[in-house]
Design a protein around this motif. Structure first.
Motif, PDB file in Angstrom:
ATOM      1  N   GLN A   1       0.322  -1.223  -0.220  1.00  0.00           N
ATOM      2  CA  GLN A   1       0.307   0.193   0.286  1.00  0.00           C
ATOM      3  C   GLN A   1       0.441   1.335   0.200  1.00  0.00           C
ATOM      4  OE1 GLN A   1      -2.580  -0.506   3.521  1.00  0.00           O
ATOM      5  NE2 GLN A   1      -4.427  -1.639   2.330  1.00  0.00           N
ATOM      6  N   LEU A   2       1.869   0.825   0.800  1.00  0.00           N
ATOM      7  CA  LEU A   2       2.657   2.271   0.916  1.00  0.00           C
ATOM      8  C   LEU A   2       3.598   3.343  -0.032  1.00  0.00           C
ATOM      9  CD1 LEU A   2       3.992   2.114   4.434  1.00  0.00           C
ATOM     10  CD2 LEU A   2       2.830   3.769   3.789  1.00  0.00           C
ATOM     11  N   LYS A   3       3.738   1.563  -0.656  1.00  0.00           N
ATOM     12  CA  LYS A   3       4.835   1.786  -2.329  1.00  0.00           C
ATOM     13  C   LYS A   3       3.527   2.187  -3.309  1.00  0.00           C
ATOM     14  CE  LYS A   3       8.937   0.727  -1.887  1.00  0.00           C
ATOM     15  NZ  LYS A   3      10.162   1.412  -2.355  1.00  0.00           N
ATOM     16  N   GLY A   4       2.608   1.862  -3.531  1.00  0.00           N
ATOM     17  CA  GLY A   4       2.089   1.561  -4.212  1.00  0.00           C
ATOM     18  C   GLY A   4       1.228   3.627  -4.344  1.00  0.00           C
ATOM     19  N   LYS A   5       1.333   4.726  -2.788  1.00  0.00           N
ATOM     20  CA  LYS A   5       1.248   5.704  -2.914  1.00  0.00           C
ATOM     21  C   LYS A   5       2.484   6.039  -3.562  1.00  0.00           C
ATOM     22  CE  LYS A   5      -1.743   5.573   0.958  1.00  0.00           C
ATOM     23  NZ  LYS A   5      -2.950   6.208   2.063  1.00  0.00           N
ATOM     24  N   ASN A   6       3.986   5.778  -2.945  1.00  0.00           N
ATOM     25  CA  ASN A   6       4.728   6.676  -3.749  1.00  0.00           C
ATOM     26  C   ASN A   6       5.850   5.337  -3.912  1.00  0.00           C
ATOM     27  OD1 ASN A   6       7.060   7.867  -3.599  1.00  0.00           O
ATOM     28  ND2 ASN A   6       7.680   8.256  -1.258  1.00  0.00           N
ATOM     29  N   PRO A   7       6.016   4.752  -4.953  1.00  0.00           N
ATOM     30  CA  PRO A   7       6.513   3.955  -5.447  1.00  0.00           C
ATOM     31  C   PRO A   7       8.150   4.378  -5.286  1.00  0.00           C
ATOM     32  CG  PRO A   7       5.408   4.998  -7.791  1.00  0.00           C
ATOM     33  CD  PRO A   7       5.324   5.655  -6.060  1.00  0.00           C
ATOM     34  N   LEU A   8       8.571   5.074  -5.147  1.00  0.00           N
ATOM     35  CA  LEU A   8       9.994   5.733  -4.055  1.00  0.00           C
ATOM     36  C   LEU A   8      10.143   5.546  -2.720  1.00  0.00           C
ATOM     37  CD1 LEU A   8      11.040   8.329  -6.719  1.00  0.00           C
ATOM     38  CD2 LEU A   8      11.537   5.845  -7.021  1.00  0.00           C
ATOM     39  N   ALA A   9       9.163   4.800  -1.840  1.00  0.00           N
ATOM     40  CA  ALA A   9       9.446   6.147  -0.446  1.00  0.00           C
ATOM     41  C   ALA A   9      10.167   3.837   0.142  1.00  0.00           C
ATOM     42  CB  ALA A   9       8.230   4.545   0.133  1.00  0.00           C
ATOM     43  N   GLN A  10      10.999   4.672   0.682  1.00  0.00           N
ATOM     44  CA  GLN A  10      12.179   4.010   1.560  1.00  0.00           C
ATOM     45  C   GLN A  10      11.652   3.767   3.319  1.00  0.00           C
ATOM     46  OE1 GLN A  10      16.393   5.118   1.466  1.00  0.00           O
ATOM     47  NE2 GLN A  10      14.956   7.411   0.671  1.00  0.00           N
ATOM     48  N   LEU A  11      11.286   2.561   3.369  1.00  0.00           N
ATOM     49  CA  LEU A  11      10.193   1.768   4.091  1.00  0.00           C
ATOM     50  C   LEU A  11      11.342   1.098   5.617  1.00  0.00           C
ATOM     51  CD1 LEU A  11       7.516   0.196   1.746  1.00  0.00           C
ATOM     52  CD2 LEU A  11       7.631   2.618   2.982  1.00  0.00           C
ATOM     53  N   PHE A  12      10.825   0.645   6.031  1.00  0.00           N
ATOM     54  CA  PHE A  12      11.593   0.385   7.583  1.00  0.00           C
ATOM     55  C   PHE A  12      10.372  -0.298   8.012  1.00  0.00           C
ATOM     56  CE2 PHE A  12      13.275   0.258  11.593  1.00  0.00           C
ATOM     57  CZ  PHE A  12      14.435  -0.805  11.348  1.00  0.00           C
ATOM     58  N   THR A  13      10.652  -1.969   8.917  1.00  0.00           N
ATOM     59  CA  THR A  13       9.392  -2.922   9.200  1.00  0.00           C
ATOM     60  C   THR A  13      10.542  -2.555  10.939  1.00  0.00           C
ATOM     61  OG1 THR A  13       8.734  -3.569   7.236  1.00  0.00           O
ATOM     62  CG2 THR A  13       8.292  -4.294   9.426  1.00  0.00           C
ATOM     63  N   ILE A  14       8.679  -2.928  11.633  1.00  0.00           N
ATOM     64  CA  ILE A  14       9.224  -3.156  12.902  1.00  0.00           C
ATOM     65  C   ILE A  14       8.508  -3.690  13.440  1.00  0.00           C
ATOM     66  CG2 ILE A  14       9.641  -2.142  15.201  1.00  0.00           C
ATOM     67  CD1 ILE A  14      10.125   0.670  13.791  1.00  0.00           C
ATOM     68  N   ARG A  15       8.346  -4.802  14.049  1.00  0.00           N
ATOM     69  CA  ARG A  15       7.499  -5.808  15.571  1.00  0.00           C
ATOM     70  C   ARG A  15       7.051  -4.891  16.336  1.00  0.00           C
ATOM     71  NH1 ARG A  15       6.212 -10.955  13.777  1.00  0.00           N
ATOM     72  NH2 ARG A  15       7.375 -11.596  12.767  1.00  0.00           N
ATOM     73  N   ILE A  16       5.629  -4.658  16.527  1.00  0.00           N
ATOM     74  CA  ILE A  16       5.225  -3.960  17.418  1.00  0.00           C
ATOM     75  C   ILE A  16       5.650  -4.915  18.848  1.00  0.00           C
ATOM     76  CG2 ILE A  16       3.202  -3.229  18.240  1.00  0.00           C
ATOM     77  CD1 ILE A  16       2.195  -2.679  15.454  1.00  0.00           C
ATOM     78  N   GLY A  17       5.716  -3.955  19.924  1.00  0.00           N
ATOM     79  CA  GLY A  17       6.069  -4.857  21.754  1.00  0.00           C
ATOM     80  C   GLY A  17       7.118  -5.330  21.424  1.00  0.00           C
ATOM     81  N   TYR A  18       7.791  -5.447  20.495  1.00  0.00           N
ATOM     82  CA  TYR A  18       9.270  -6.370  20.738  1.00  0.00           C
ATOM     83  C   TYR A  18      10.375  -5.499  19.960  1.00  0.00           C
ATOM     84  CZ  TYR A  18       5.960 -10.307  20.320  1.00  0.00           C
ATOM     85  OH  TYR A  18       5.684 -11.489  21.065  1.00  0.00           O
ATOM     86  N   ASP A  19      11.562  -5.997  20.278  1.00  0.00           N
ATOM     87  CA  ASP A  19      12.940  -5.371  19.823  1.00  0.00           C
ATOM     88  C   ASP A  19      12.985  -5.526  18.470  1.00  0.00           C
ATOM     89  OD1 ASP A  19      12.672  -3.581  22.739  1.00  0.00           O
ATOM     90  OD2 ASP A  19      14.259  -5.520  23.511  1.00  0.00           O
ATOM     91  N   VAL A  20      13.137  -6.346  17.906  1.00  0.00           N
ATOM     92  CA  VAL A  20      13.251  -6.470  17.095  1.00  0.00           C
ATOM     93  C   VAL A  20      12.155  -7.566  16.114  1.00  0.00           C
ATOM     94  CG1 VAL A  20      16.159  -7.152  17.487  1.00  0.00           C
ATOM     95  CG2 VAL A  20      13.674  -9.035  17.910  1.00  0.00           C
ATOM     96  N   ALA A  21      12.161  -7.303  14.685  1.00  0.00           N
ATOM     97  CA  ALA A  21      11.228  -8.202  13.797  1.00  0.00           C
ATOM     98  C   ALA A  21      11.742  -9.536  13.231  1.00  0.00           C
ATOM     99  CB  ALA A  21      11.760  -7.079  12.857  1.00  0.00           C
ATOM    100  N   VAL A  22      12.771  -9.921  13.469  1.00  0.00           N
ATOM    101  CA  VAL A  22      12.953 -10.895  13.116  1.00  0.00           C
ATOM    102  C   VAL A  22      13.928 -11.346  14.002  1.00  0.00           C
ATOM    103  CG1 VAL A  22      13.299 -12.564  10.868  1.00  0.00           C
ATOM    104  CG2 VAL A  22      13.273 -10.319  10.334  1.00  0.00           C
ATOM    105  N   VAL A  23      14.096 -12.790  13.978  1.00  0.00           N
ATOM    106  CA  VAL A  23      15.262 -13.335  15.089  1.00  0.00           C
ATOM    107  C   VAL A  23      15.320 -14.853  14.216  1.00  0.00           C
ATOM    108  CG1 VAL A  23      14.828 -12.382  17.263  1.00  0.00           C
ATOM    109  CG2 VAL A  23      13.819 -15.068  16.630  1.00  0.00           C
ATOM    110  N   PHE A  24      16.447 -15.574  13.803  1.00  0.00           N
ATOM    111  CA  PHE A  24      16.589 -16.838  13.603  1.00  0.00           C
ATOM    112  C   PHE A  24      17.735 -17.258  14.974  1.00  0.00           C
ATOM    113  CE2 PHE A  24      18.361 -13.949   9.747  1.00  0.00           C
ATOM    114  CZ  PHE A  24      17.038 -14.148   8.937  1.00  0.00           C
ATOM    115  N   GLY A  25      16.640 -18.528  15.213  1.00  0.00           N
ATOM    116  CA  GLY A  25      16.582 -19.334  15.968  1.00  0.00           C
ATOM    117  C   GLY A  25      16.119 -18.814  17.547  1.00  0.00           C
ATOM    118  N   GLY A  26      16.250 -19.351  18.231  1.00  0.00           N
ATOM    119  CA  GLY A  26      15.972 -18.987  20.147  1.00  0.00           C
ATOM    120  C   GLY A  26      14.026 -18.439  19.499  1.00  0.00           C
ATOM    121  N   GLU A  27      14.331 -17.591  21.362  1.00  0.00           N
ATOM    122  CA  GLU A  27      13.359 -17.721  21.098  1.00  0.00           C
ATOM    123  C   GLU A  27      12.967 -15.440  21.067  1.00  0.00           C
ATOM    124  OE1 GLU A  27      10.442 -18.422  24.070  1.00  0.00           O
ATOM    125  OE2 GLU A  27      11.753 -20.214  23.506  1.00  0.00           O
TER     126      GLU A  27
END
Length: 90
Positions: free
Chosen positions: A58-84
């Motif tokens: 949706q954001l890219k549809g509004k602005n194809p040049l948008a520079q996006l950043f993703t965060i998991r709400i309530g956590y310090d990281v968005a993605v982890v490999f292994g562990g919890e």
């Protein structure tokens, strides 16, 4: 819209600043914990969904040049490999 090109670090810093200075208070509620928030680092516009994909499209549809950043709400990281992931309490 004119393209502004930043390093990954600059995109992350700007998006985190938007998040910390206003978005966090709006979105960190029980129903959003664990969802992904995608933030346009230039405008501060954002979207929330379980994976971040729909919001990014949706954001890219509004602005194809948008520079996006993703965060998991309530956590310090968005993605982890292994562990919890641990939920933050701020």
């Amino acid at each position: 819209m004119q393209a502004i090109f930043w390093t990954m670090e600059e995109v992350a810093a700007r998006a985190k600043q938007f998040y910390e200075l206003g978005i966090r208070q709006e979105v960190e509620c029980e129903e959003n914990i664990g969802q992904m928030i995608v933030i346009d680092a230039e405008t501060g516009e954002y979207g929330i969904d379980p994976s971040g994909v729909e919001s990014a499209l949706q954001l890219k549809g509004k602005n194809p040049l948008a520079q996006l950043f993703t965060i998991r709400i309530g956590y310090d990281v968005a993605v982890v490999f292994g562990g919890e992931m641990e939920r933050t309490t701020k």
